[in-house]
Design a protein around this motif. Structure first.
Motif, PDB file in Angstrom:
ATOM      1  N   HIS B 303     -39.706 -26.136 -15.906  1.00 27.78           N
ATOM      2  CA  HIS B 303     -40.189 -26.625 -17.188  1.00 27.78           C
ATOM      3  C   HIS B 303     -41.533 -27.286 -16.940  1.00 27.78           C
ATOM      4  N   ASP B 304     -42.541 -26.842 -17.666  1.00 21.15           N
ATOM      5  CA  ASP B 304     -43.891 -27.370 -17.467  1.00 21.15           C
ATOM      6  C   ASP B 304     -44.202 -28.352 -18.588  1.00 21.15           C
ATOM      7  N   GLU B 305     -44.142 -29.629 -18.265  1.00 21.33           N
ATOM      8  CA  GLU B 305     -44.374 -30.670 -19.275  1.00 21.33           C
ATOM      9  C   GLU B 305     -45.739 -30.510 -19.931  1.00 21.33           C
ATOM     10  N   ASP B 306     -46.759 -30.285 -19.096  1.00 15.71           N
ATOM     11  CA  ASP B 306     -48.117 -30.240 -19.638  1.00 15.71           C
ATOM     12  C   ASP B 306     -48.307 -29.089 -20.607  1.00 15.71           C
ATOM     13  N   GLY B 307     -47.782 -27.973 -20.217  1.00 17.73           N
ATOM     14  CA  GLY B 307     -48.041 -26.806 -21.058  1.00 17.73           C
ATOM     15  C   GLY B 307     -47.008 -26.614 -22.159  1.00 17.73           C
ATOM     16  N   GLU B 308     -46.019 -27.491 -22.218  1.00 16.70           N
ATOM     17  CA  GLU B 308     -44.939 -27.343 -23.195  1.00 16.70           C
ATOM     18  C   GLU B 308     -44.361 -25.933 -23.123  1.00 16.70           C
ATOM     19  N   ARG B 309     -44.084 -25.520 -21.942  1.00 12.99           N
ATOM     20  CA  ARG B 309     -43.612 -24.149 -21.758  1.00 12.99           C
ATOM     21  C   ARG B 309     -42.594 -24.070 -20.638  1.00 12.99           C
ATOM     22  N   ILE B 310     -41.933 -22.933 -20.567  1.00 11.79           N
ATOM     23  CA  ILE B 310     -41.044 -22.652 -19.454  1.00 11.79           C
ATOM     24  C   ILE B 310     -41.711 -21.571 -18.610  1.00 11.79           C
ATOM     25  N   VAL B 311     -41.697 -21.784 -17.310  1.00 13.81           N
ATOM     26  CA  VAL B 311     -42.272 -20.795 -16.390  1.00 13.81           C
ATOM     27  C   VAL B 311     -41.124 -20.200 -15.578  1.00 13.81           C
ATOM     28  N   VAL B 312     -40.973 -18.889 -15.642  1.00 16.42           N
ATOM     29  CA  VAL B 312     -39.922 -18.238 -14.850  1.00 16.42           C
ATOM     30  C   VAL B 312     -40.573 -17.209 -13.934  1.00 16.42           C
ATOM     31  N   LEU B 313     -40.366 -17.391 -12.643  1.00 17.61           N
ATOM     32  CA  LEU B 313     -40.923 -16.476 -11.652  1.00 17.61           C
ATOM     33  C   LEU B 313     -39.797 -15.641 -11.067  1.00 17.61           C
ATOM     34  N   ALA B 314     -40.048 -14.363 -10.894  1.00 10.91           N
ATOM     35  CA  ALA B 314     -39.022 -13.510 -10.289  1.00 10.91           C
ATOM     36  C   ALA B 314     -39.685 -12.518  -9.347  1.00 10.91           C
ATOM     37  N   ALA B 315     -39.172 -12.456  -8.124  1.00 11.15           N
ATOM     38  CA  ALA B 315     -39.743 -11.594  -7.084  1.00 11.15           C
ATOM     39  C   ALA B 315     -38.708 -10.610  -6.588  1.00 11.15           C
ATOM     40  N   LEU B 316     -39.131  -9.388  -6.380  1.00 13.76           N
ATOM     41  CA  LEU B 316     -38.225  -8.390  -5.818  1.00 13.76           C
ATOM     42  C   LEU B 316     -39.017  -7.333  -5.054  1.00 13.76           C
ATOM     43  N   ASP B 317     -38.291  -6.573  -4.263  1.00 15.76           N
ATOM     44  CA  ASP B 317     -38.875  -5.433  -3.565  1.00 15.76           C
ATOM     45  C   ASP B 317     -38.840  -4.259  -4.545  1.00 15.76           C
ATOM     46  N   ASN B 318     -40.010  -3.818  -4.972  1.00 11.67           N
ATOM     47  CA  ASN B 318     -40.064  -2.796  -6.021  1.00 11.67           C
ATOM     48  C   ASN B 318     -39.390  -1.483  -5.629  1.00 11.67           C
TER      49      ASN B 318
END
Lengths: 351, 351, 351, 351
Positions: B303-318
């Motif tokens: 949760h990014d307080e400054d940006g009033e947003r949620i950041v979701v990162l997802a990594a995988l082997d394509n």
């Protein structure tokens, strides 16, 4: 299940041992040792390995004898020398991945490892070599010393000439090219990404000790022989995998066909050595990217008419066949398992 | 043993399928199909895979029905559309890795895949989705469509918000970063090493069709919903692995603790999704290098307080979780095997 | 000739300043300062620069006033804060490349740079900004603060929207991707080549202070405005160059043609900003490899119909336009030279 | 101003020539030639070079004689052979960067370039070599043939031994390592980024024709001599820059100090050759990254006691000192300009 301890669990070879052992059907990881990172879990130290093994890094004491059937030392050579003395005769099998016990000849050892004081009686008991050549000795050895990553590559490249064909190699010039993982994770400015990426780094243009190790080993071999053997080593711009190029001059006559046959014959019972032709696939081989993550060593031999020389190229993954994989291969042999148990993963390519 | 055929055997996903199937304890590779490279062995096409399978690439005809229990199509979407029509009802299971059957809504399909004519009745029968979300439907499906590499990552990133927490996501901005293997091995000047290495290539700054695929899928899901969803895709300077960053704006209130719990809960029975904190290990995660060669997808939510947003990162082997691995995972489910069979390899890192 | 001193001569920005100043026809390098590496020659610290300048690194004292007309501070922000206090009013021009004086609003500065105590009177005297926007103020400034590398890219990307078109940008999401040189040469394990190569490292997924810097600057600008501005930053697998992607949501209506025109008009007198179309050349642009080693910033603006958003991409060499080159550009302006003097080198590509 | 035409303007060497000529104070680019891409502007072909030169690529006819004082041929060898015949005696200076006229001895030429039919009378008139060695002949030459990238490196490495010290070199083994730009931008599967990145590609393990070129040249030199000279070439995982390692065996006695002195003396008047010690700076040198974008060739000579050999390493940027930069250097000499005019740019490092 054979119970295995890994010491030097924080390093790259240590991480690779954890990867291979936790994938192995007949090995159980029961101890993680180290001198730093005490109390930390593998997942903190090895970003890829988010495993819950119920183990944290612990100091090594003689009490681990009750917890393990074998100990793998992925420690610096001076530490290995000490730990081997502590663990020999207390643990059924001690396998050392460092340089502490690789060179048998005492004067040579002292010259190339002046900082490594080892017990002479211990040194004499270590079986050293690639499993393809000394597997029978490993089968009942209490102490095993695994070759360096370059040394493994050079030995597998040259053995069919000296031991197989019985050639006398007057002059051998080895040029070794390795990715950055060969240097471990030490905090050196020259190893920071901005300075290491895009580099061709002549970090050991003369005097690499793996040459001494291979020379010492081949000298003890029965047939043929090696005269002048020199090596230069370079860091190139990738992470995992190495290639050695051995440029061989001999007065004896041998042609391409004989060479190819000799290599195929020499390795016909050794599945981890793949004798390949330079142009047999999409990319020129051997290329370490074609063995990445696997225990293979790809070897190509060529007779160069112009140079009146033999060119032998050998590629391997320095963390697998050049370190952790080869150690597991030796462990398999030592505990009576088929050599390839737990090591049948194919290369991850492209990567 | 389930007998499996792979079509599109020359490509990168095809090669990866061969790697995984030959390492799988319950699958047997019995057919290799393609339209080019007819008669060639896998070893010629995939430098790492020097396997003697007794198979060469063959054209696909309806006669393969007798040789296989399942066919995996690693072919371009137009080819998959044709082959699915040929093989459906002749082969017990057809799994398509292309985009031919990913978008269910006909108008959306036609907009994003104008060159892919598919039979509507077939399209309606395909089960589409990541196994973590639609596994129960896959268990008895005759036709399965696997999500794109980016779509897999985005879906696994967003589903806990919409399906788990039931949030309405007003605006979602996705920034996708991928290595070069995502583009396959097509002869394009911009993909030659001198121009692709060191690049940050904005190859799809607007209008990537994986966004449409994910939007179409999440729309059909029950709770919450997705408003405006846009995506930009970049090629960065490595080969294997991708990361999607989903920047999510919602009017509903949710804090870091709730988010973290929701993700852990949502994936608690799904071993291939690892919910991780950004700073939990030596390197910031998720980073695709920490899943290389494996079927994991690493997910981090913040949760990014400054940006009033949620950041979701997802990594995988394509090529694994984003293609071949996920297909094998679906195949396992389809044939009643434990989902992870043959897919338990740990990441090869560093590489 | 204008006599120039460089402080922080051992670092990457310091080295780049030496490279550019020694190639500059109207600048003379007369002092090298630092707190470490005292007495060492540039050639020892910067492998490419084997120059005999007759200079070694020296501590900075007020006595350098007699040796220089301008001082460039390529030092950490806390050091810059101290040195600026020492040198202001003693040296005709002090240019700071650090973050010490970038954020003018005191509360914002204290929040993002809590460890940087600066004299308020000094802070008020600094001219901050990219030369393209505040060049007229730089012409007679005694104290100049140069934007951060990402901030330069973001400012050049967004200014034509807010200052040129006068748009109110309700929400701006910035995704920044940088090579490893952006992090300098600090001994951190995560920056070693084996862990940094092949990475997509989410090192600042929330809370990057360059966003605060840009927000603070654009707020002070006259027209339009920026509402919610957030940023995430990633390290990708190359060394030099960065790209920022600004995803902009505005309630005002503007189409692709207006956008393109506005950008061309805004930068028509600024040769270092190249407004380019995404597909105008062999590779998709902007791509930092197409500006490597040069002072250009390549900018592409696109209207995304699907996402109802504006996408602005900006690429620059973080060590040149993002640091040393921009500082020399400011220095040129300050000393009445044509802005481009000594900065006309073309990109080195491919590299 | 000397008016210059560049033929082969679409290729990598062509692009580099455009970069250097447009930065050169005394050269004017007045013609761009080629057989493909007719009518296209340089900016379309070279993403970094967004220059408005008022030139597009045109076919070459004898009419260009009126537009240029010199023509640089960055064309394939067979094309160069034809164009040289067309332009000789029509244009005051023709400089060829291809292999068409490098090997003087006819039988050797025919063996290594069987597809290149050249006029013998023309071949005899070409001055071939690195400017450091044959600059005096270039000063009034109408036809100049520039050495290959590897050949330049090898020649600069070996000449101080044979021509300087007068040593007879019995056996020379050269191992060359190059980035991918050495292979140009040809559409070959093996050169696509996924297969070329991370590679150590033994693409010419025996029989590289640059060895023949150097042997032929050194044979014609007066003192010492070269016996057996062989070469192997590898592609490694970066883009720009190469290193040659020359392993030299001689029966004559010479020590490290004499070698170092001899190299310094031999190149004391040649600013583009930097004789460096392996450990003189932060990273081991010579390393091509330390010459990137510049016209330098870094050379290190070492006596290896163990191997009874001399090791000479030489690094250069294959597109600058190995191609375009060296051509401009020759052009400077030919037109009476100081050798370094327009070539004083320092290396861009790190990159």
């Amino acid at each position: 299940m054979t119970r295995v301890g890994v010491v030097g669990a924080s390093g790259l070879a240590g991480g690779e041992l954890i990867r291979l052992i936790t994938q192995h059907p007949d090995l159980e990881l029961t101890f993680l040792g180290g001198s730093s990172n005490i109390g930390r879990r593998p997942a903190e130290l090895h970003p890829g390995l988010r495993l819950d093994l119920g183990l944290t890094v612990q100091p090594v004491t003689e009490e681990i004898a009750g917890q393990v059937d074998a100990v793998l030392l992925a420690t610096p050579a001076p530490v290995s020398a000490e730990l081997a003395a502590l663990l020999a005769d207390r643990v059924p099998a001690v396998l050392d991945l460092s340089g502490a016990f690789r060179i048998r000849t005492p004067e040579l050892h002292d010259r190339w490892y002046p900082d490594v004081k080892r017990r002479t009686d211990l040194a004499d008991r270590f079986v050293y070599g690639v499993p393809e050549l000394v597997g029978d000795q490993m089968a009942d050895a209490a102490l095993i010393s695994l070759p360096g990553c370059y040394a493994t590559s050079m030995t597998l490249a040259l053995a069919p000439l000296t031991l197989g064909l019985g050639l006398n190699l007057k002059t051998v010039v080895v040029d070794g090219k390795s990715g950055s993982s060969g240097g471990g994770l030490h905090l050196r400015t020259a190893d920071l990404h901005p300075l290491r990426n895009g580099a061709i780094a002549p970090y050991a243009p003369v005097g690499h000790r793996h040459a001494a190790e291979v020379g010492d080993f081949l000298e003890r071999g029965k047939r043929g022989g090696v005269g002048r053997l020199s090596m230069s080593a370079y860091g190139v711009s990738h992470v995992r995998g190495l290639l050695t190029s051995s440029y061989v001059f001999t007065d004896e006559s041998v042609d391409q066909r004989e060479l190819q046959r000799a290599y195929l014959r020499f390795y016909k019972d050794h599945r981890f050595v793949r004798v390949r032709r330079n142009t047999e696939t999409l990319i020129p081989v051997p290329d370490p990217q074609a063995v990445l993550g696997s225990n293979y060593c790809d070897v190509t031999v060529m007779h160069d008419e112009d140079g009146e020389r033999i060119v032998v190229l050998a590629a391997l993954d320095n963390l697998v066949k050049g370190a952790a994989g080869q150690a597991v291969q030796a462990l398999n042999i030592r505990f009576g398992l088929p050599e390839e148990t737990g090591l049948t993963m194919q290369p991850v390519m492209p990567a």
